[in-house]
Design a protein around this motif. Structure first.
Motif, PDB file in Angstrom:
ATOM      1  N   ASP A  61       0.817  -1.212   0.000  1.00 17.40           N
ATOM      2  CA  ASP A  61       0.000   0.000   0.000  1.00 17.40           C
ATOM      3  C   ASP A  61       0.852   1.265   0.000  1.00 17.40           C
ATOM      4  OD1 ASP A  61      -2.240  -1.562  -0.035  1.00 17.40           O
ATOM      5  OD2 ASP A  61      -2.720  -1.319   2.094  1.00 17.40           O
ATOM      6  N   LEU A  62       2.081   1.161   0.489  1.00 21.99           N
ATOM      7  CA  LEU A  62       3.005   2.299   0.437  1.00 21.99           C
ATOM      8  C   LEU A  62       3.677   2.420  -0.924  1.00 21.99           C
ATOM      9  CD1 LEU A  62       4.748   2.045   3.934  1.00 21.99           C
ATOM     10  CD2 LEU A  62       3.202   3.871   3.167  1.00 21.99           C
ATOM     11  N   GLY A  63       3.418   1.465  -1.820  1.00 18.74           N
ATOM     12  CA  GLY A  63       4.028   1.489  -3.133  1.00 18.74           C
ATOM     13  C   GLY A  63       5.462   1.011  -3.130  1.00 18.74           C
ATOM     14  N   VAL A  64       5.809   0.140  -2.172  1.00 16.55           N
ATOM     15  CA  VAL A  64       7.187  -0.333  -1.987  1.00 16.55           C
ATOM     16  C   VAL A  64       7.246  -1.816  -2.360  1.00 16.55           C
ATOM     17  CG1 VAL A  64       9.073  -0.597  -0.323  1.00 16.55           C
ATOM     18  CG2 VAL A  64       7.487   1.332  -0.127  1.00 16.55           C
ATOM     19  N   ASN A  65       8.348  -2.229  -2.990  1.00 12.81           N
ATOM     20  CA  ASN A  65       8.490  -3.648  -3.334  1.00 12.81           C
ATOM     21  C   ASN A  65       9.711  -4.298  -2.694  1.00 12.81           C
ATOM     22  OD1 ASN A  65      10.613  -2.657  -4.845  1.00 12.81           O
ATOM     23  ND2 ASN A  65       9.672  -3.071  -6.830  1.00 12.81           N
ATOM     24  N   GLN A  66      10.347  -3.583  -1.738  1.00 15.21           N
ATOM     25  CA  GLN A  66      11.503  -4.152  -1.038  1.00 15.21           C
ATOM     26  C   GLN A  66      11.249  -4.179   0.461  1.00 15.21           C
ATOM     27  OE1 GLN A  66      14.678  -5.367  -2.384  1.00 15.21           O
ATOM     28  NE2 GLN A  66      14.612  -6.203  -0.306  1.00 15.21           N
ATOM     29  N   MET A  67      11.457  -5.341   1.062  1.00 14.54           N
ATOM     30  CA  MET A  67      11.431  -5.466   2.509  1.00 14.54           C
ATOM     31  C   MET A  67      12.771  -6.048   2.940  1.00 14.54           C
ATOM     32  SD  MET A  67       7.570  -6.954   3.165  1.00 14.54           S
ATOM     33  CE  MET A  67       7.415  -6.337   4.851  1.00 14.54           C
ATOM     34  N   ASN A  68      13.155  -5.816   4.174  1.00 14.89           N
ATOM     35  CA  ASN A  68      14.305  -6.518   4.743  1.00 14.89           C
ATOM     36  C   ASN A  68      14.030  -6.793   6.207  1.00 14.89           C
ATOM     37  OD1 ASN A  68      14.849  -3.501   4.572  1.00 14.89           O
ATOM     38  ND2 ASN A  68      16.476  -4.054   5.994  1.00 14.89           N
ATOM     39  N   THR A  69      14.709  -7.809   6.724  1.00 13.85           N
ATOM     40  CA  THR A  69      14.371  -8.292   8.060  1.00 13.85           C
ATOM     41  C   THR A  69      15.538  -9.098   8.614  1.00 13.85           C
ATOM     42  OG1 THR A  69      12.660  -9.449   9.326  1.00 13.85           O
ATOM     43  CG2 THR A  69      13.299 -10.445   7.227  1.00 13.85           C
ATOM     44  N   GLU A  70      15.314  -9.765   9.735  1.00 12.50           N
ATOM     45  CA  GLU A  70      16.309 -10.603  10.381  1.00 12.50           C
ATOM     46  C   GLU A  70      15.831 -12.052  10.391  1.00 12.50           C
ATOM     47  OE1 GLU A  70      16.754  -8.862  14.259  1.00 12.50           O
ATOM     48  OE2 GLU A  70      17.217  -6.873  13.444  1.00 12.50           O
ATOM     49  N   PHE A  71      16.771 -12.987  10.471  1.00 13.52           N
ATOM     50  CA  PHE A  71      16.381 -14.386  10.550  1.00 13.52           C
ATOM     51  C   PHE A  71      15.622 -14.683  11.836  1.00 13.52           C
ATOM     52  CE2 PHE A  71      19.579 -15.223   7.245  1.00 13.52           C
ATOM     53  CZ  PHE A  71      18.902 -16.158   6.479  1.00 13.52           C
ATOM     54  N   SER A  72      16.013 -14.030  12.936  1.00 13.50           N
ATOM     55  CA  SER A  72      15.425 -14.285  14.258  1.00 13.50           C
ATOM     56  C   SER A  72      15.681 -15.731  14.675  1.00 13.50           C
ATOM     57  CB  SER A  72      13.946 -13.902  14.273  1.00 13.50           C
ATOM     58  OG  SER A  72      13.811 -12.507  14.032  1.00 13.50           O
ATOM     59  N   GLY A  73      14.775 -16.313  15.466  1.00 15.08           N
ATOM     60  CA  GLY A  73      15.034 -17.644  16.000  1.00 15.08           C
ATOM     61  C   GLY A  73      16.044 -17.597  17.138  1.00 15.08           C
ATOM     62  N   ARG A  74      16.529 -18.753  17.549  1.00 17.15           N
ATOM     63  CA  ARG A  74      17.441 -18.823  18.681  1.00 17.15           C
ATOM     64  C   ARG A  74      18.713 -19.580  18.291  1.00 17.15           C
ATOM     65  NH1 ARG A  74      17.805 -15.396  20.784  1.00 17.15           N
ATOM     66  NH2 ARG A  74      19.023 -16.393  22.441  1.00 17.15           N
ATOM     67  N   PRO A  75      19.896 -18.996  18.575  1.00 12.40           N
ATOM     68  CA  PRO A  75      21.145 -19.668  18.215  1.00 12.40           C
ATOM     69  C   PRO A  75      21.392 -20.961  18.978  1.00 12.40           C
ATOM     70  CG  PRO A  75      21.580 -17.729  19.564  1.00 12.40           C
ATOM     71  CD  PRO A  75      20.125 -17.686  19.194  1.00 12.40           C
ATOM     72  N   GLU A  76      20.801 -21.102  20.171  1.00 10.73           N
ATOM     73  CA  GLU A  76      20.986 -22.331  20.931  1.00 10.73           C
ATOM     74  C   GLU A  76      20.008 -23.427  20.480  1.00 10.73           C
ATOM     75  OE1 GLU A  76      18.076 -19.765  23.283  1.00 10.73           O
ATOM     76  OE2 GLU A  76      19.979 -19.478  22.189  1.00 10.73           O
TER      77      GLU A  76
END
Length: 300
Positions: free
Chosen positions: A100-115
């Motif tokens: 709706d903002l007219g944007v086609n790029q998102m970015n994020t983090e993998f998240s989850g837990r390293p242990e």
């Protein structure tokens, strides 16, 4: 390449709808929309309704500023199934806001837990089974950062997880201030990822491995912590010639679909001056890297 401002240092002093004009005053043509309590907060359901999204888009138009990328941080790789399912629902709303903002790029983090790397990876792929068709249907690309304390923190290992999705709509975010957590040589990561790197964050950090691991001290020794900073260019140990040279080598600096973000969080007291400094330095390093690459190609 779009050069964008991360407005996080101004969250305490400016409202959401003031960010576009602020970016313009600081010399930026683009914004990265990072987690904000009125739009897409950390970990919880997006709080913007359609009216606020329209208001924000109008504020961008009025300021002649575009949103280059939208960055949610949600628990889509969490081993807790209830929270993972909720994160998928929140992701769907975040994608709709982005469109709706007219944007086609998102970015994020993998998240989850390293242990819990296996459980977290399984949760990530399960979430993507539902979300990947949405990204592809809406024409949205998502670039993922192996953030310190995620289930995958190393650069080449993160690339392998991304490749496992087998989709052109998923790529990688390279965050310069995570350099010393990604284990692998920056140039090797960039060359392996190639055009899968769609977003980079520009901020400096100290090498926490330096001084025999005593650059930072936590008590008691052996605490399971991840230490890094988001400093302005030149205040840490990142090799900026190497960073920009690598981006030049893979063509990042010449593409129209890539985003470079100033993401300094450590100097709110001088955020205006630092933001202008970052913009000048990013242009300078990029131009120098492109010049060196052109010269090298001409002499071979």
């Amino acid at each position: 390449m779009k050069i964008a401002l991360d407005p996080t240092p101004f969250h305490h002093s400016h409202s959401l709808l003031e960010f576009p004009q602020l970016a313009a005053e600081l010399g930026y043509k683009y914004l990265q929309l990072t987690p904000h309590q009125d739009m897409i907060p950390f970990f919880t359901r997006p709080k913007a309704d359609d009216d606020l999204v329209r208001q924000f888009r109008k504020a961008c138009t009025d300021a002649s500023v575009e949103v280059a990328s939208v960055l949610p941080v949600l628990r889509w790789s969490g081993p807790d199934e209830t929270m993972r399912e909720a994160a998928v629902r929140y992701w769907k709303r975040a994608i709709q806001i982005t469109v709706d903002l007219g944007v086609n790029q998102m970015n994020t983090e993998f998240s989850g837990r390293p242990e819990q790397p296996e459980e977290s990876e399984a949760a990530f792929y399960k979430s993507m089974e539902e979300l990947l068709p949405v990204f592809e249907r809406e024409g949205v690309h998502v670039a993922i950062d192996p953030h310190p304390d995620d289930f995958v923190e190393e650069g080449l290992a993160a690339l392998r997880v991304i490749r496992g999705l087998n989709s052109p709509n998923v790529g990688m975010t390279y965050v310069a201030s995570h350099t010393f957590h990604m284990k692998d040589d920056p140039g090797a990561i960039m060359r392996a990822a190639g055009d899968k790197i769609r977003v980079v964050h520009v901020s400096d950090t100290m090498n926490h491995h330096a001084s025999h691991g005593l650059r930072y001290i936590t008590n008691p020794p052996g605490n399971a912590v991840r230490v890094h900073q988001h400093l302005k260019i030149g205040d840490g140990d990142v090799n900026w010639e190497e960073f920009f040279g690598g981006l030049g080598e893979i063509g990042f600096l010449d593409r129209s679909d890539t985003v470079m973000v100033s993401s300094v969080f450590a100097e709110n007291e001088s955020a205006h001056e630092v933001s202008r400094f970052q913009l000048q330095k990013m242009h300078q390093f990029a131009e120098n890297a492109q010049g060196r690459r052109s010269h090298a190609m001409a002499t071979t």
